[in-house]
Design a protein around this motif. Structure first.
Motif, PDB file in Angstrom:
ATOM      1  N   LYS A  99       0.831  -1.194   0.000  1.00 36.96           N
ATOM      2  CA  LYS A  99       0.000   0.000   0.000  1.00 36.96           C
ATOM      3  C   LYS A  99       0.870   1.251   0.000  1.00 36.96           C
ATOM      4  CE  LYS A  99      -0.533   0.613   5.014  1.00 36.96           C
ATOM      5  NZ  LYS A  99      -1.496   0.803   6.123  1.00 36.96           N
ATOM      6  N   MET A 138      -5.266   5.577   1.881  1.00 35.76           N
ATOM      7  CA  MET A 138      -4.368   4.503   1.454  1.00 35.76           C
ATOM      8  C   MET A 138      -4.729   4.047   0.049  1.00 35.76           C
ATOM      9  SD  MET A 138      -4.302   2.141   4.900  1.00 35.76           S
ATOM     10  CE  MET A 138      -6.097   2.177   5.058  1.00 35.76           C
ATOM     11  N   TYR A 139      -3.727   3.834  -0.775  1.00 30.29           N
ATOM     12  CA  TYR A 139      -3.896   3.145  -2.047  1.00 30.29           C
ATOM     13  C   TYR A 139      -3.426   1.719  -1.807  1.00 30.29           C
ATOM     14  CZ  TYR A 139      -3.911   2.431  -7.123  1.00 30.29           C
ATOM     15  OH  TYR A 139      -4.189   2.001  -8.398  1.00 30.29           O
ATOM     16  N   ILE A 140      -4.339   0.763  -1.943  1.00 30.99           N
ATOM     17  CA  ILE A 140      -4.055  -0.633  -1.601  1.00 30.99           C
ATOM     18  C   ILE A 140      -3.997  -1.462  -2.881  1.00 30.99           C
ATOM     19  CG2 ILE A 140      -4.832  -2.614  -0.254  1.00 30.99           C
ATOM     20  CD1 ILE A 140      -6.506  -0.563   1.407  1.00 30.99           C
TER      21      ILE A 140
END
Length: 282
Positions: A99, A138-140
């Motif tokens: 992430k 968050m970029y997951i």
């Protein structure tokens, strides 16, 4: 069904009874594409000599200064299985990141514009927020083959106010299915209250009590198309399994709290000298 700017009475009733709500076609293909494109640019610029590993199974062991310092920055966290015995990445960095967080909504213009859009503001207004603040984003990635398990948890454990006020907003940037690690939840579990908290003290971070055991038969899968969003009550028990498939499962996640009449807990892992600006003031 897309999002008309506010939730209907039926949608609010579903959220109240189940603890989550899926809104199909919340974001357009163009918006989804812009986030994925921008993340590709951030990854290409990323120097992975400075980074960290993220794990929900051993959080107190893998949490370090890099993690703490990420509260108001854009930081990169690797999957546990990204490295070989020699300490080197087993595949390209773009396929090894778990992430990116935790302040994309503040530090990057593309993610900030989307996070502070009228659609998010309208959704939160429908949920009765008066002065909502995004405390983390968050970029997951949920990488193919190595995307890590996220154990059963509640968002209020990690983003705590008094009284509790967290809502998770999870936007699918790729189709999210049982095969590639979609979310699973126990419907109605939010009605049982907060189980435990993840606190930060002088000795580091720890949970204030052990995790309960859960019957996996109680969880239901929540499959979503790219562009769909799920709103998650802060006390809802939810999880996701490892992604052992050859397809990734990208998502953009926000955790929002109320700043009007709710006090930010001093023992949260997130410590900020200044709070993020609210999405709006009603």
């Amino acid at each position: 069904m897309g999002f008309a700017g506010s939730l209907s009475s039926d949608q609010l009733e579903f959220f109240s009874s189940h603890g989550y709500l899926v809104i199909e076609s919340f974001s357009s293909e163009e918006e989804v594409g812009s986030m994925r494109k921008r993340m590709g640019e951030l990854l290409s610029e990323f120097d992975f000599s400075v980074s960290s590993i993220f794990s929900t199974r051993n959080q107190s062991l893998t949490t370090d200064d890099y993690f703490f310092d990420s509260a108001d920055k854009i930081s990169f966290f690797f999957e546990e299985k990204a490295f070989g015995d020699d300490g080197k990445l087993k595949q390209p960095k773009e396929l090894s990141i778990n992430k990116v967080g935790h302040a994309l909504h503040e530090c990057d213009p593309v993610f900030k514009e989307i996070s502070y859009s009228e659609k998010f503001s309208g959704l939160l207004s429908s949920l009765s927020y008066k002065r909502p603040v995004i405390m983390q984003s968050m970029y997951i990635f949920k990488q193919p083959g190595i995307g890590g398990e996220v154990v059963p948890h509640q968002d209020n454990s990690f983003v705590s106010t008094d009284p509790p006020s967290c809502t998770g907003l999870w936007l699918a940037l790729e189709d999210s299915t049982i095969v590639n690690g979609c979310l699973w939840a126990i419907p109605g579990s939010h009605k049982n209250g907060l189980v435990r908290r993840f606190t930060r003290g002088e000795a580091g971070v720890t949970f204030d009590r052990p995790s309960p055991s859960y019957d996996q038969k109680d969880f239901v899968p929540i499959e979503m198309k790219a562009g769909s969003l799920i709103a998650i009550h802060g006390d809802l028990i939810h999880q996701s399994y490892e992604n052992l498939s050859p397809k990734s499962r990208h998502a953009y996640s926000l955790h929002v709290v109320e700043s009007d009449g709710c006090k930010w807990a001093e023992d949260n892992w997130i410590r900020r000298e200044t709070m993020p600006e609210p999405l709006y003031v009603s």
